[in-house]
Design a protein around this motif. Sequence first.
Motif, short mmCIF file in Angstrom:
data_model
loop_
_atom_site.label_atom_id
_atom_site.label_comp_id
_atom_site.label_asym_id
_atom_site.label_seq_id
_atom_site.Cartn_x
_atom_site.Cartn_y
_atom_site.Cartn_z
N ILE A 22 0.79 -1.21 0.07
CA ILE A 22 -0.15 -0.05 0.10
C ILE A 22 0.88 1.22 -0.03
O ILE A 22 1.86 1.13 0.78
CB ILE A 22 -1.00 0.01 1.28
N CYS A 235 -3.17 -3.21 -2.69
CA CYS A 235 -4.32 -2.30 -2.29
C CYS A 235 -4.25 -0.87 -3.10
O CYS A 235 -3.37 -0.36 -3.46
CB CYS A 235 -4.07 -1.81 -0.76
N MET A 257 -10.63 -1.23 3.12
CA MET A 257 -9.72 -1.35 1.99
C MET A 257 -10.02 -2.56 0.74
O MET A 257 -10.58 -3.45 1.45
CB MET A 257 -8.37 -1.50 2.72
N ALA A 259 -8.48 -4.63 -2.34
CA ALA A 259 -7.21 -4.98 -3.02
C ALA A 259 -7.38 -6.19 -3.94
O ALA A 259 -8.36 -6.94 -3.77
CB ALA A 259 -6.51 -5.59 -1.62
#
Length: 484
Positions: A22, A235, A257, A259
């Motif tokens: 990320i 992500c 989040m 992903a």
Amino acid sequence: MGIRTGQQYLDKLNSMKPHVVIGGEVVTENIAEHPAFANVAHTYARLFDMQHEPDYAEALTYDSPSTGDKVSASFLIPRTREDLAHRRAAIRTWAEYSNGFLGRTGDYMNSALTALAGAEKWFAQADPMFGENIRAYYEQCRESDLLATHTLIPPQANRSVSGSEQMGGQLSARVVEERDDGIVVKGARMLATIGPIADELLVFPSTLLRATPEDAPYSYAFAVPNDADGVRYLCRASLYHGGSAHDEPLASRFEEMDAVVVFDNVFIPNERIFMLGHPELCNGFYSETGAGALMTHQVVTRTIAKSEFYLGLASEIADSIGIDGFQHIQEDLAELIQTVEIGKALMTASEAEAAVNDDGVMLPRWSTLNAARNWYPKVAQRFPQIIRKFCASGLMALPGEADVASQALPDIEMYLQAKTLTGPERIRLFKLAFDASISSFSGRQGLYEYFFFGDPVRMAGALVNSYDRDPARARVREFLARTG
């Protein structure tokens, strides 16, 4: 063990070693403390804690049939309408806490696993081992109170061909080796919402598979631990920008989040495989097991809570600045009321006409839920539009929490007050409106809801093709015959 506490969940999460990318950073430990995940992980921890609290425990739990321990009611296999009502009460309790903004609370995939465990015989068509595996895995998740998410579709490289044809079949996650003790999977899948903060990742069939040998490597259902060797999460950028709960009231709590999952020769042992090959069975994975019905039961319950939130927010705004008497405002409020009540009515009808399937599982009426899941993604797009209309330029005149605590306070109190609120109170309300209607967080929410079950156009086609219209057509023909 039974239901976990929030601290137990966080401790387990921090003990895992996932590979999460990320913002150019690779995170492999203490994931619950990372700034991109900490707030939402602690929100999920709060959901686990609610199961232990007297005000919520009755709705959120039931006694495990194997141990007698309290376990999550989202694992309750419904045998009666009362069981369905219990499941809905549990789902609603969590949904009201998040006001419907958490789309991947544990009860979503728990609902899938519950239906799949009840359909053990369906899996045994392919191999008795698969039926035994899904039942054992369901029980493991139930007794350990695990948080699972899933990954849905192939990456979007070339939508003009099937997933098995993209980049010569090398892009989408596929079985590249079958061994005596399991399989090896390579490729990628979208879209693992909350993947970095989950215990388990479920990799289930998604897009329609052709019953050809070419699709066999893409025909599977299995579970993998979040930190299994070779699993990598890529992500998107976080939509929480580090502000306080005052300035980012929704994003600071509920930023889930998303992903892409990369499987780099990931080994899946036999006991974690629930289907392998059999594309024709994979195509019926959700419809023939009841998983689609229980998952949609959870989703509709959640979206009712979300609709109620927007009705409440719009009503608070209208009252605070004195626009609630205007007819064009009342028309929009009426639209929100209708959305709430239609959602409730569809839920009630689905349960009232629930029926026991061949496996003895009481399932809500699918055609009603199917209508709800086709209807809501479109009407939900109106929510932020209405909030923006009510607030207008007020959304662009919002000092932050630091300004309220500064020497600017007298100006805020004087010039930013509302009919029924002080200046600081009005800013707090409008900050919530901003996060619910115009922020990057709200934009992702709109996209998420619109495509939650897939392309709305394809969903509409599936609804038409699956709905029994013959009785309605027969009535028309009968009427024409009588009047001819």
